[in-house]
Design an enzyme around this catalytic site. Structure first.
Site, mmCIF file in Angstrom:
data_model
loop_
_atom_site.group_PDB
_atom_site.id
_atom_site.type_symbol
_atom_site.label_atom_id
_atom_site.label_comp_id
_atom_site.label_asym_id
_atom_site.label_seq_id
_atom_site.Cartn_x
_atom_site.Cartn_y
_atom_site.Cartn_z
ATOM 1 N N HIS A 137 -0.709 3.903 -17.070
ATOM 2 C CA HIS A 137 -0.302 3.990 -18.468
ATOM 3 C C HIS A 137 -1.460 3.693 -19.432
ATOM 4 O O HIS A 137 -2.091 2.647 -19.357
ATOM 5 C CB HIS A 137 0.839 3.007 -18.722
ATOM 6 C CG HIS A 137 1.511 3.173 -20.047
ATOM 7 N ND1 HIS A 137 2.200 4.316 -20.389
ATOM 8 C CD2 HIS A 137 1.587 2.349 -21.129
ATOM 9 C CE1 HIS A 137 2.694 4.183 -21.607
ATOM 10 N NE2 HIS A 137 2.331 3.008 -22.076
ATOM 11 N N SER A 192 2.369 6.283 -25.938
ATOM 12 C CA SER A 192 3.454 5.396 -25.524
ATOM 13 C C SER A 192 4.541 5.341 -26.598
ATOM 14 O O SER A 192 5.138 6.371 -26.917
ATOM 15 C CB SER A 192 2.877 4.007 -25.213
ATOM 16 O OG SER A 192 3.808 3.216 -24.530
ATOM 17 N N ASP A 225 1.842 6.064 -13.826
ATOM 18 C CA ASP A 225 2.529 5.475 -14.973
ATOM 19 C C ASP A 225 4.026 5.388 -14.709
ATOM 20 O O ASP A 225 4.635 6.336 -14.206
ATOM 21 C CB ASP A 225 2.255 6.346 -16.208
ATOM 22 C CG ASP A 225 2.809 5.763 -17.498
ATOM 23 O OD1 ASP A 225 3.345 4.638 -17.481
ATOM 24 O OD2 ASP A 225 2.698 6.455 -18.521
#
Length: 346
Positions: free
Chosen positions: A320, A208, A288
């Site tokens: 995610h 991320s 995601d």
């Protein structure tokens, strides 16, 4: 509503975007709160807090008129430990006292003391504003990577925004990577790196926001160099590169920015072309909200003129950072094995 596999530490729930009602959007359930601003003092009265109006509110935190910051997730930390199952050992190191930068170092089971091991430099995610290298799921994840890939792993604990505005997280990570490189002659402060690290096989990786920072590190290596170190590859897991509802939050955390075209938010062709590694592996998850962001990064990298190789792996039906929720989940195991294979096969 269909149930989603989401990392528990994100406390996310699915609704629609306030900017686009047709687009899935993720918000935070306010499970925990803590004060994170030096402008907030415990001596403030309850009444003064009640009168403190909100000036900014984002996915991970809100900011009050007084400067007080209320974060929606409290990060828990655990100490380093030796894992009896995998044989991986870990310890914490101080990289810098001012600014405060530290890291957790992982050493896999050593079967041959004369054999040098690749180095994995890991950058945790958390929207640039929460999480830690010392949290349980990051510790367990990096420990698993260390064992599976047979690498010395250095997991950096950088300063968080907005208390420490961007570029603190980028600069801290760069300082930590240089600290790792300072061991290349075998006389650095950390014996594990002196004794076992192969500085011709170094990798950067992150999830991320950590994927975004890892990209920045590879750009800096290509631009500034990292003497005595060969950065072989970068692994970006569900990376953030703008183009989402969180862009306003990033711009708030980075007061000195170039708007939505800032190269850290939207990598320029020049930056992509100068990546200082030979290969890149990008993971995306089908559900995601950053799926398209990751795919676009790969396509732009291919077109940039960069001379390396890039691969992309998509996990169908997943969301995610799903892999951090349960390391024993079959698709998380597959992701980690693919990650490890990327390091082992050069």
């Amino acid at each position: 509503m269909q149930s989603l596999r989401l990392p528990l530490f994100h406390f996310l729930y699915r609704t629609t975007s306030p900017l686009n009602p047709t687009r899935p959007f993720f918000q935070i359930r306010l499970h925990t709160r803590f004060q994170a601003s030096s402008n907030y003092h415990s001596s403030q009265t309850t009444q003064s807090i009640k009168n403190d109006t909100v000036t900014h509110e984002f996915r991970f935190f809100r900011v009050y008129e007084s400067g007080r910051v209320e974060k929606f997730h409290q990060t828990h930390k655990i100490p380093p430990s030796d894992d009896p199952i995998t044989g991986v050992r870990s310890k914490d190191v101080v990289i810098s006292s001012e600014p405060a930068i530290s890291a957790r170092v992982f050493l896999p089971l050593i079967r041959d003391p004369t054999r040098k091991l690749p180095v994995l430099f890991h950058v945790h995610g958390g929207g640039f504003s929460f999480e830690s290298a010392f949290s349980p799921h990051i510790h367990n994840y990096v420990r698993t990577l260390s064992s599976e890939a047979d690498v010395i792993a250095v997991s950096v604990d950088y300063r968080l925004a907005p208390e420490h505005p961007i570029p603190a997280c980028y600069d801290d990570s760069w300082a930590a990577l240089n600290w790792v490189a300072d061991h290349r002659k075998g006389n650095g402060p950390e014996p594990w790196l002196n004794d076992y690290a192969d500085f011709d096989r170094v990798f950067v990786a992150g999830d991320s926001a950590g994927g975004n920072i890892s990209h920045d590190l590879a750009v800096r290596v290509g631009s500034l160099g990292l003497p005595g170190v060969k950065l072989v590859g970068a692994v970006l897991v569900h990376p953030y590169f703008g183009g989402t509802d969180d862009d306003a939050m990033w711009l708030y955390m980075c007061r000195d920015n170039n708007g939505l075209q800032d190269s850290r938010l939207s990598p320029s062709v020049e930056d992509l072309r100068r990546l200082g590694c030979e290969k890149v592996l990008v993971f995306v998850a089908e559900k995601d909200h950053l799926n398209g962001v990751g795919k676009n990064y790969v396509e732009e990298l291919k077109k940039s003129g960069w001379k390396g190789s890039v691969e992309i792996v998509e996990n169908e039906g997943e969301d995610h950072c799903f892999h951090l929720e349960d390391l024993n989940y079959e698709k998380a195991v597959a992701l980690i094995r693919r990650f490890a294979s990327f390091i082992k096969h050069q």
